[in-house]
Design an enzyme around this catalytic site. Structure first.
Site, short mmCIF file in Angstrom:
data_model
loop_
_atom_site.label_atom_id
_atom_site.label_comp_id
_atom_site.label_asym_id
_atom_site.label_seq_id
_atom_site.Cartn_x
_atom_site.Cartn_y
_atom_site.Cartn_z
N PRO A 34 15.32 26.40 47.01
CG PRO A 34 16.17 27.80 45.33
CD PRO A 34 16.49 27.25 46.71
CB CYS A 35 16.29 22.24 44.53
SG CYS A 35 15.99 21.30 46.04
CE LYS A 36 13.41 17.67 45.23
NZ LYS A 36 13.04 16.83 46.38
#
EC number: 2.3.2.-
Length: 220
Positions: free
Chosen positions: A165-167
């Protein structure tokens, strides 16, 4: 709009409740599963596909020769219930299990999933990559996602594949800003799943987007 780029856990659960409500209306089989102490939980859907040269849905819509849709438009067209696959016995059935959880670290939803044959044999990461449509595979390699990886499910403690989910905030921010610009109500989960879902074979029926518009018209 800055405060809307991330969502709190309560807001996440509210979006999920709205999403599941429509899912129940159309028989799309999404459900909410609470954790043992009921303090949190996750959305879950089980989906069966036929592997026989090309991948087919459980209602018989072949994805062979499918075209790549723009990520914000990757909704699934409605299928006729009579389109039941009759050749399943001659093919391999794959069970996909999709979980949508909330990430406290990133303050966004996360898609966990796993897949196995009906005899219990799990699909490997290599198998998963081979099942990703070429256009989505290129987008995975180039961003906005890092890649598909395998991690421990934070609630179940079992190995699952996950789209990191970092982006998520990066590609969801334009969606949220655009909806605000045109004064349109959106369900974060619906918009987000329509973007990340097709990468791993999960397409939303178009009625989810229509349901959001309908809810907007019903607001006094």
């Amino acid at each position: 709009m800055e405060e809307d780029e991330f969502i709190g856990e309560k807001t996440f659960q509210r979006y999920c409740a709205e999403f599941i409500k429509h899912s129940q209306q159309i028989g799309d089989s999404w459900e909410w599963r609470p954790s043992k102490d009921c303090s949190d939980g996750y959305m879950c859907k089980i989906h069966f596909q036929i592997k026989n040269g090309s991948v087919m849905s459980h209602l018989g819509a072949s994805t062979h020769g499918q075209t790549c849709l723009p990520m914000e438009e990757a909704f699934e067209l409605p299928l006729d219930d009579c389109e039941v696959i009759e050749t399943a016995a001659a093919s391999e059935v794959i069970k996909y299990e999709y979980h949508v959880l909330y990430s406290c670290s990133y303050q966004v939803p996360v898609l966990y999933f796993r897949a196995s044959f009906l005899d219990g044999r799990p699909l490997t990461l290599k198998d998963i990559w081979e099942g990703v449509h070429e256009c989505y595979k290129m987008r995975l390699l180039q961003g906005p996602w890092d890649t598909i990886t395998q991690q421990e499910h934070p609630i179940l403690g079992q190995p699952f594949f996950v789209l990191h989910p970092c982006k998520t905030n990066e590609f969801m921010t334009p969606v949220l800003k655009n909806s605000q610009k045109i004064n349109k109500n959106v369900n974060y989960i619906t918009s987000w799943l329509s973007i990340v879902g097709p990468v791993v074979g999960l397409n939303l029926p178009l009625s989810y987007a229509k349901a959001t518009s309908q809810d907007e018209r019903n607001v006094p």
